[in-house]
Design an enzyme around this catalytic site. Structure first.
Site, mmCIF file in Angstrom:
data_model
loop_
_atom_site.group_PDB
_atom_site.id
_atom_site.type_symbol
_atom_site.label_atom_id
_atom_site.label_comp_id
_atom_site.label_asym_id
_atom_site.label_seq_id
_atom_site.Cartn_x
_atom_site.Cartn_y
_atom_site.Cartn_z
ATOM 1 N N SER A 30 14.564 32.857 -2.667
ATOM 2 C CA SER A 30 13.347 32.849 -1.860
ATOM 3 C C SER A 30 12.821 31.412 -1.766
ATOM 4 C CB SER A 30 12.316 33.812 -2.463
ATOM 5 O OG SER A 30 11.296 34.108 -1.542
ATOM 6 N N LYS A 86 -11.950 42.258 8.592
ATOM 7 C CA LYS A 86 -12.306 41.503 7.397
ATOM 8 C C LYS A 86 -11.879 42.205 6.111
ATOM 9 C CE LYS A 86 -14.140 37.827 5.634
ATOM 10 N NZ LYS A 86 -13.529 36.518 5.883
#
Length: 266
Positions: free
Chosen positions: A94, A146
């Site tokens: 990764s 949000k």
């Protein structure tokens, strides 16, 4: 009696930067742009090294920090015209592989783990637990997104789709980085960018690495048996910072890093 001769030929110097652990900002991991920036600068600029070697042992972490560190290595390599060689130890997966791609050449052990070119996001959902305990959570926002993926609220399909879109964009950036650095060396295989990992020789066959080799013998073979290895590590923390880290953050950071390595059986 032997005398010092200032005109005697000296062995070449290779700077060795150790990149070991999780890639994360702040105290969560030892590898971050903030922690490594001055170290990388010194490695390239001190004593005109013949090459810079990256000793990598990382399961990955933050894509942003990976990109920042790799970009600085490339900038200095091109500015100083110094070749960069990555040596993979246990794992360069990764973000760890993102760092390896900053090198001009990648070498590994036969049992090294390379790849995991993908992106992952994980969390938890605790809304059922709260309901069973009779706890009501109240959230107020300005902006409908949000509270996206709030773990204390039921998962929303639109939030999941939005997250997948973000992950796809980051994955695209990762793929572009690997293709840009490895180019025609990469094997045309749909599995290459699926998040899979490969061991040393298989990684070479896939084009993820250039060969099998260990740091010291390879550098001695290329730069002479008298090559001087100047080693650089991460940023050293002060005493008070180390104490604070030990009390507050180190146990959690160690658990997180241990879990990241465990994903690869390490």
């Amino acid at each position: 009696m032997a005398f010092w001769n200032p005109f005697a030929k000296r062995g070449a110097t290779v700077a060795v930067i150790r990149l070991s652990g999780m890639i994360a900002s702040g105290p969560r991991g030892p590898l971050s742009e903030e922690a490594l920036s001055s170290t990388i600068e010194r490695a390239f600029k001190r004593g005109k090294p013949a090459a810079v070697a990256l000793s990598i042992n990382s399961p990955g972490g933050s894509p942003v920090q990976s990109a920042l560190i790799a970009a600085q290595i490339r900038r200095l390599a091109e500015e100083k015209k110094v070749p960069v060689i990555a040596f993979v130890e246990d794992v360069a997966a990764s973000g760890g592989y993102w760092l390896a791609c900053s090198a001009d050449e990648i070498l590994a052990d036969e049992s090294s783990i390379l790849g995991s070119i993908g992106v992952i996001s994980s969390g938890f959902g605790a809304h059922v637990f709260l309901a069973r305990q009779g706890i009501e959570r109240r959230v107020y926002t300005a902006g409908e997104s949000k509270s996206m993926l709030d773990p204390f609220q039921p998962e929303k399909e639109e939030d999941v789709e939005r997250l997948k879109g973000l992950l796809d964009e980051i994955h695209g950036n990762f793929i572009a980085q690997v293709k840009g650095r490895r180019g025609d060396k990469l094997k045309s295989d749909p599995e290459l960018f699926s998040g899979r990992v490969w061991l040393g020789r298989s990684a070479v066959e896939m084009g993820l690495a250039d060969g099998i080799g260990h740091l010291v013998p390879v550098l001695k073979e290329r730069y002479g048996k008298d090559v001087k290895l100047r080693r650089y590590g991460g940023r050293k923390r002060g005493l008070l910072q180390r104490i604070g880290m030990s009390i507050l953050g180190e146990p959690l950071a160690m658990i997180e890093e241990r879990a990241a390595f465990a994903r690869f059986g390490l």
